[in-house]
Design an enzyme around this catalytic site. Sequence first.
Site, PDB file in Angstrom:
ATOM      1  NE  ARG A 161      -4.324  -1.112   0.132  1.00  0.00           N
ATOM      2  CZ  ARG A 161      -4.512  -2.135  -0.726  1.00  0.00           C
ATOM      3  NH1 ARG A 161      -3.582  -2.440  -1.611  1.00  0.00           N
ATOM      4  NH2 ARG A 161      -5.633  -2.825  -0.707  1.00  0.00           N
ATOM      5  CG  HIS A 175      -3.347  -0.100  -6.575  1.00  0.00           C
ATOM      6  ND1 HIS A 175      -3.681   0.530  -5.404  1.00  0.00           N
ATOM      7  CD2 HIS A 175      -3.554  -1.429  -6.348  1.00  0.00           C
ATOM      8  CE1 HIS A 175      -4.068  -0.372  -4.497  1.00  0.00           C
ATOM      9  NE2 HIS A 175      -4.008  -1.576  -5.065  1.00  0.00           N
TER      10      HIS A 175
END
Length: 314
Positions: free
Chosen positions: A229, A277
């Site tokens: 993350r 991502h």
Amino acid sequence: MTLLVAITGWDPAPWLDRFRRLLPDRPVVAVDEPFDPDTIRYAASWKHRPGTLSGLPRLEAIFSLGAGVDHLVGDAGLPDVPVLRVVDQDLTERMSEYVVMHCLMHLRRGWLYDERQRQGLWRDERDQPAARDVRVGIMGLGVLGQDAARKLAVMGFDVAGWSRSPRSLDGIATFAGDEGLRSFLARTDILVVLLPLTPATRGLLNAALFGGLARDGRLGGPVLINAGRGGLQVEADILQALEDGSLKAATLDVFETEPLPAASPLWSHPAVRITPHNAAMSDPDAVAAAVVSQIRRHEAGEPFRHAVDLRTGY
Ligand code: NDP
Ligand code: OXD
């Protein structure tokens, strides 16, 4: 008996389509359609708008449509029902593809040769270490970290892993907790990050941590690969570390702000590889099937699997 689908940031249409096909006997509604809150028994979420899952008196479970659950844990109004995360072979294999590919690209100087091809340059580097000469350290030895560790070991890398509690994996050196971190970093040439974002891990990838990585490795400096993350990393510290040599290169799939702002210097840094991502995308076919199998288990009287511990945040 209704399943409520609450998604932002992804197109909800394929999810609604898959859930409706897999659950033909019950209504499946999108959160922005009209629905009776009394009928909602399950919710499937990816970054639902905070508060939109409250006021559902018969809710029995919330399913995250991704492996990470930080998007759920951040909702102060989250109902007090089990939160289940995705554990799915398809997603796991996608992440390992990404990790192995980027470790190999750093090992084999993939981007240098791309550049040389563009320049029409026939020139090789004589000093080419083998995978066995390179120590990969994986932060996070959960579902994704363990699979990546095994596949990197098959490629010949010298693999270690770090987790919160002690783990044991055949052929992989393991370290745990604050007490194991220093030794883990000191034997790491490529740092692969597959940690969840929690209060304990936020900002962990910072100058102090980069300073602890091995400086005597065969790649000419430590490499960071973060597919966990963005909140795990301090981006200013990554840039500084690339300047002062604490890092030689970085592959980043996740960012403090997503999409990565156009003004971020990371975009144009020559030692940084950026992906949007998508290291391991949730495939609607695979993940909707995993959610439906959990619903069927629950309705057959079996316990849910892969429950999130909201105290630790993962
Ligand atoms: P798991 O919950 O299976 O594993 C998490 C691992 O992190 C465990 O080994 C755990 O330790 C370790 N960990 C957690 N907190 C700490 C801590 N404070 N210190 C040390 N270790 C810690 O998660 P997954 O492997 O399924 O997924 C990992 C993360 O990957 C997700 O949370 C998500 O953020 C990210 N992800 C990113 C994707 C992408 O496309 N970029 C796609 C999918 C996931 P322990 O073993 O002791 O519990
Ligand atoms: C996930 C993600 O958590 O895609 O699954 O980031």
